[in-house]
Scaffold this motif. Sequence first.
Motif: not given
Lengths: 181, 410, 463
Positions: C179-204
């Motif tokens: 999106s060439f937008n810093k807000y979107s970038l921050i949002g996207g990175l936050r979501s990546a970090a969040q989803i990846v972190s919570y995948e592991i307890p979810l599956t375990l």
Amino acid sequence: MDRALARRLEARFESVLHGPAKQRHDQTEMRIGAGDVQAVLTALHDEPELKFTMLADLAGVDTGSEMQVVYHLWSSTTSDWLRVIVEGLSRDDPRIPSVTYLWQGAEWMERETYDMFGITFEGNRDLRRIYMPPDYTSFPLRKDFYLPDDAARSPGAGVRHVERTHSPVDAEPGVLRRTGA
Amino acid sequence: MTTQTFPTGTHPSADDPSVLVEDDYAFYEPIPPYPPRTEREAEFYTLGDGEMFLNMGPQHPSTHGVLRVVLKLDGERVVDIDPVLGYLHRGVEKLVENADYHQTISQVDPLEYISSLFCEWAPVTAYEQLLDVEVPRRAEYIRVLSGELNRIASHALFLGWFALDLGGLTPILWSFIERDEIVEMLAALTGQRMLFNYYRIGGVNGDLNHEFMSRLGDWMSRAIGQIEAGTGLLNENEIFVRRASGLGVIDTETALRFCMTGPNLRATGLPFDIRRAHPYSIYPELEFDIPTRTEGDSLARFLVRMEEVKQSLRIIDQCLEKMPDGPIMAKLPRLLRPRPGRAWAAVEGPRGMYGAYAISDGTDQPFRLKIHDPSFIHLQAVGALLPGNLLADTMAIMASLDPIMGGVDK
Amino acid sequence: MTALGRTWDRLTLPGRALLILVPLLAILLIGLIVVIGLFGGQILDILIFNLPIVRFVFAATVLLLLSPPIAFVIIYMEMKVIALMNLRIGPDRVGPWGSLLSTVHGLKVLMKEDFTPSRADPVVFTWAPVVTFVTMPLSVLVIPFAPGLFGQDFNIGLLYFFAVGGLTVVGLLMGGWSSFNKYSLIGGLRSAAQIVSYEIPLTLSVVGLIILAGTMSLNSIVQQQGIWIDASGVSHGSGWFTDWFALRQPLGFVIFAIAATAEANRTPFDLTEADSEIVAGFSTEYSGMRFGFFYFAEYIGVFIISALTTVLFLGGWNAPFPFPHISWVVDPGSLGIGLLFVVALVPLLGTLLFAAPFYLFRSKTRWWVALIIGFVLFNVAVAGLVGLWAYINFDWVAGLFWFLGKTFTLVFVFVWMRGTLPRVRIDQLMGFAWKWLLPASLLNLFITALGVLAVDWLRKGGA
């Protein structure tokens, strides 16, 4: 009205005061010149019998003949507000030392005074305009600020009909009102 | 950044707004296009390694009004901020110089529009000092009563905003119920829901009437329960407490250096309240405590304000008990011409010390009115508090300091 | 200007669309009928030969078509329930109690201007919402809605589900970055970090459940929470809710619920779209139907997470208590000519029966208003009876009823949390995932494994 405060101030600062300390209602007023600002305010802030640690307000005043900067201070030692009027600043190039070394909160108050009056505070690290756009060329609260002139200099340059002034072309700015207060 | 400049009168959109002119969109960083004018500006607008600017612009769902904050971020961590003000600057101080003394009251109302009565109170007191007028006791009691109601309304709204900036959708709507009731009460008293235009030089505009008293009585019987419910929604919520505690800690030294007043200062431990430190009006006759906390974080500021609401209820009770009879306006001529002089008055508003410095030159228009606004001062302190915190905390800290942009921008 | 041209000019946009589409559709329909008539037999042979593919295509199509209605229902629920919690009224005007509002919202996003920011990466920008949206029906493919009512029944269904569900983050990252937008970038990175972190307890947290169930197939997991017969012909289960895995794996259930909330980007973990900080996060620059895709994807995600929780822990399509076996066969043919009388008289009598109380006990009701009310109520009653008959006779109706009931109860809980709780901060969120949920899920796993071993050892007589 704290008479003792007036006597104490006159005793302590008699060499720099421009006259006796006046009192009215619950305020004590003292007048100094621009060169004594740092000495006087540091003394007011630091000395234990004075202890004026709270800066309530920093105002600029354009009296028509000169510029002034007015500080209002509060101390727990007295029941009065102290008003320090720094007078004698010229209207062409008003300069005064900054008090940001004592109160960092004065930084924006001095910016506002600069923006509205053009008073330069020497020692303020961030003396730029705060309310008006950065490329604005006038100082609005000065008594010789005349709005239609300002509109003529705006980027629209009077092209849009709302910016066309309705005053005659050769109007003079209004008479400066002077106050003796 | 290159921008095309047009000679005067030649910009294509001057006559035809449907013409779009393509600027050079190359670089949209919020860096000013001119060389830095001050030391601080140069320091801020130089990027370190891995840092970026983020512009929380004047239009943002969360800044309290039109405030532009340029953040220098390192990932999610805020390194520095530069608030840019002036989007709501209305030139009140200049307008007041062209108005009568009475007309200035409606001019200063919209400065802190949430707590308008305090915005009126300080200049009116300053004018009364210039005129050497004594305000009747009944008028003073009514001023205190309406002022404290306005304080409760303002703090209720603070609760709502604070929660909204942290993500909770419900408390703001509950606090609007609170505020709506109080504002309807004040509308019955003053005629207006928000910019009251109620205080006059020498008194107040209208006496207490039946509708106001009945609404007030009805609300007072429910008030404490509603307030506790709204406060409890946040206080007892683990997520909220964990987010707000330890956030934006100020100690008393720093607060005094930043000239802070009001609940923000009291949350750091110093019990400084203008109503007690430099009493005005009839506050010496009233009994109330000054809530103080020592932690100095956002949670402390929140709790201090909620305690203040309870103290305000106490004050309202006492006002209603002790309300004397008498006139509500002092006898004054229609056209006011105070003799030349200067006066300063300060009142304790919900955000801090609200001050007015009035200079009169003997004519019927004020020569100078300088308004001292607490939100302006507190917004300065944000610059010292934010670095080191995360982006999400930016809004939380600003909300906990409770600025109103109308007051900041005058 | 020809008459045709003038007519065309006078039409409105919907009129023009209809004028083109209706003849086209008619031609297509006729063509289809002709083709089926001519080549029907050969086509059927090909389809039967490729039954798994056909089944997949059919299931995917049905799920894609069902996604918008489910999303509409959940969106409406969110607006209305949060409004009622906020002591407001919420949607009120469009449809009864505002229920058609989300449909109108859906139409509205179709009509909005769909632009791409000038500096955005057009390919990635366009495909981001598609990627996010497509993962949703793919994951719903394995969820059993009722006995026999599922898309596919893999024996690694759970693994497939988590694998495909993890693709959402790819879409969010694509949207945030392009999106060439810093807000979107921050949002996207936050979501990546969040989803990846919570995948592991979810599956375990579900591994313990897999150990107990012995299979990763979602269909068999649900079956094992009811009355079932295993491979050796032994019947297990009592039909009560005590069979559900929520009671056999309480810690796993709690961890799964929390991790699922984070996976679905719901409050209190909705920092990716925290609209008080980063405007709209990764979807700031999206408008029109692309935003609609993200929006739908979020709410279908809520449904999917609730459905998965129901399937894994809350018994899926099993009822909480065992129903007595009754059979209710309705055989209209046996009445003979009496059927005609029934069809003629029963509606009349039913209307009069339901209308009578309104007319008799409420003097304001006029007779024809009472009859209308009676007719409507009679229809409602008949629908209820038909539903009851379907419930008793078709096990998939019963299963669907319980499954949807439980899923929408969990959706309500998600909406409830959104209305009540504030947001956590990103560092608190990550700390919570890595320092608390991950060790807790490992603990759950070890305890379950030890428990199974212990039970086996005891059962063999302690040898």
